[in-house]
Write an enzyme that holds these catalytic residues in place. Structure first.
Site, PDB file in Angstrom:
ATOM      1  CG  HIS A 263      -3.575  -7.682  11.020  1.00 14.84           C
ATOM      2  ND1 HIS A 263      -4.886  -7.739  10.344  1.00 14.84           N
ATOM      3  CD2 HIS A 263      -3.329  -6.633   9.921  1.00 14.84           C
ATOM      4  CE1 HIS A 263      -5.104  -6.979   8.871  1.00 14.84           C
ATOM      5  NE2 HIS A 263      -4.052  -6.147   8.558  1.00 14.84           N
TER       6      HIS A 263
ATOM      7  CG  ASN B 131      -0.514  -0.550   2.292  1.00 20.20           C
ATOM      8  OD1 ASN B 131       1.156  -0.213   2.406  1.00 20.20           O
ATOM      9  ND2 ASN B 131      -1.248   0.521   3.581  1.00 20.20           N
TER      10      ASN B 131
ATOM     11  CG  ASP C  23      -0.043  -4.008  10.567  1.00 20.36           C
ATOM     12  OD1 ASP C  23       0.910  -4.082   9.463  1.00 20.36           O
ATOM     13  OD2 ASP C  23      -0.856  -4.335  10.573  1.00 20.36           O
TER      14      ASP C  23
HETATM   15  O1  DOR Z   1      -3.392  -0.322  11.339  1.00 15.94           O
HETATM   16  C1  DOR Z   1      -2.713  -0.585  10.314  1.00 15.94           C
HETATM   17  N1  DOR Z   1      -1.927   0.118   9.329  1.00 15.94           N
HETATM   18  N2  DOR Z   1      -2.821  -1.963   9.201  1.00 15.94           N
HETATM   19  C2  DOR Z   1      -3.487  -1.708   8.521  1.00 15.94           C
HETATM   20  O2  DOR Z   1      -3.805  -2.922   7.629  1.00 15.94           O
HETATM   21  C3  DOR Z   1      -2.836  -0.873   7.416  1.00 15.94           C
HETATM   22  C4  DOR Z   1      -1.834   0.020   8.644  1.00 15.94           C
HETATM   23  C5  DOR Z   1      -0.958   0.872   7.639  1.00 15.94           C
HETATM   24  O3  DOR Z   1      -0.990   0.664   6.208  1.00 15.94           O
HETATM   25  O4  DOR Z   1      -1.206   1.995   8.342  1.00 15.94           O
END
Ligand code: DOR
Length: 426
Positions: free
Chosen positions: A232, A94, A305
């Site tokens: 997660h 992303n 994460d």
């Molecule tokens: O807390 C999160 N942050 N969960 C996600 O699925 C994406 C991630 C992000 O890209 O900041």
């Protein structure tokens, strides 16, 4: 460079080496592991009283490069990873542009080769632009070096598209990592739905928003006979669903993150946006179920994460704040405090979840101390106490709900390809 790590307690996570050993490294490669090795080395690390592990492998992080370098970039992100004991990290797609094609995958790999402190393995997107509409060019991304595919950050709402993605990815030797979230159940929620969301007057996300999607992926994996990995995991029922599926032979794997076994939605009290994460922090019952899932191997992997954000994206009203926790630099301390000290995991099972299993998921030759393999090694002190100070994070992301927390257990040396990249000894 010849390096000798002496007298550390070595645990490789697969039961071959467990005990006081020396490790001799030459030309970036582990040459020998044994007792009382007597090599001439350029450098000797006395690891007496310390624990020596295969370098940690993070199957799930966000390096934000390209496009969001103000949050993190490959240099700062990999330095942060190294300070967390990670010698290999797999970064989610992303970015901006999204890593849904060969050009972006190649950019990440090339930049990591030039500026990265640790090994970087890009994860390609499942769908173009992570829009959930059209499959990305999976074969092309695999050829360019992608190690898995995921639309992490957003779910693939269409079950039909997900089913095709699992089939295509498998044909190319890649595993799908699923971000399980049903947006129709999430609605405009910004924290776990329950007592705390009521107290705080914040719109809640029911736990079923995760679980219906976990159930869907289990059924797709089971029907196709193809492994799927769940990202997660945060709820009790997700753990139960995965445990039951594994019992009947479904090839499902999953990960959780340190914040899900160390915090609950109580951490959001005071509208603390640093505790805003997706999936959200849950209840004590969920937290205990995550610990149980780790203990009985329902949960295969511990991933960070790591989701760095700029202060301006957190220093806002709770509903508007970005989701995510800067996770690399607190991961080991939290594992040590909540999993090792408490006996939830033995050293060996901890290493399997933070090095061996993530390397298997990504099908990379890491997470090992085998003679002849690249010398990626993490040396830890289980006694050393530190107080988390986000100002000292190497990551650009200072967004951590653990700031000020005392943790016992710290990374002392990180070795990548035989080079000592972190040295944290007073
Ligand atoms: O807390 C999160 N942050 N969960 C996600 O699925 C994406 C991630 C992000 O890209 O900041």
């Amino acid at each position: 460079m010849r390096l000798l790590i002496k007298n550390g307690f070595v645990t490789d996570g697969i039961g071959i080496h467990t005990g006081i050993r020396d490790i001799y490294i030459e030309g970036g490669v582990i040459k020998q592991i044994g007792e009382n090795l007597s090599y001439q080395a350029d450098r000797v690390i006395d690891a007496e009283g310390l624990y020596v592990f295969p370098g940690f492998v993070d199957a799930h992080c966000h390096l934000r490069d390209p496009g969001y370098e103000y949050k993190e970039d490959i240099k700062s992100g990999t330095l942060s990873a190294a300070y967390g004991g990670f010698t290999s990290v797999a970064c989610m797609p992303n970015t901006n542009p999204v890593a849904d094609n060969k050009a972006v995958i190649t950019y990440i790999i090339d930049k990591a080769k030039k500026e990265g402190v640790v090994h970087v393995y890009p994860i390609g997107a499942i769908t173009k632009g992570q829009k959930g509409e059209v499959l990305a060019d999976i074969g092309e991304m695999k050829e360019a070096g992608a190690v898995a595919i995921s639309d992490d950050g957003v779910p693939v709402a269409s079950a039909s598209l997900m089913r095709k993605a699992i089939q295509y990815a498998s044909a190319f030797g890649l595993t799908v990592i699923s971000h399980c979230e049903d947006l129709s159940l999430k609605e405009n929620g910004s924290m776990n739905e329950g007592y705390m969301s009521t107290v705080l007057g914040l719109p809640g996300i029911p736990h079923e928003a995760e679980e219906v999607m976990v159930a869907r992926e289990i059924l797709l994996s089971e029907g196709l006979g193809i492994p799927v990995h769940i990202a997660h995991v945060s709820t009790k029922t997700s753990v139960t669903l995965i445990r039951d599926a594994k019992k009947r032979g479904v090839r499902i794997t999953c990960e959780t993150c340190p914040h899900y076994f160390s915090l609950t939605d109580e951490a959001v009290r005071g509208y603390n946006t640093n505790a805003k994460v997706n999936p959200p922090l849950r209840t004590e019952e969920d937290r205990l179920a995550i610990l149980e899932g780790l203990a009985d191997d329902t949960i295969d992997i511990i991933a960070t994460d790591h989701a760095p954000h700029h202060i301006d994206e957190k220093d806002v009203e709770f509903n508007l704040a970005s989701n995510g926790i800067s996770g690399f630099e607190t991961a080991f301390g939290l594992c040590s405090e909540y999993l090792l000290k408490t006996g939830v995991l033995s050293l060996e099972r901890f290493v399997s979840k933070i090095a061996v299993n993530p390397a298997r998921l990504l099908r990379i030759p890491k997470g090992t101390l085998k003679e002849g393999s690249a010398a990626d090694i993490t040396v830890c002190d289980l006694k050393k106490e530190t107080i988390v100070d986000v100002r000292k994070f190497r990551s650009k992301g200072k967004n951590s709900p653990f700031d000020g927390k005392r943790l016992q257990g710290a990374v002392i040396y990180t070795v990548v390809d035989g080079n000592v990249v972190v040295e944290n000894r007073e």
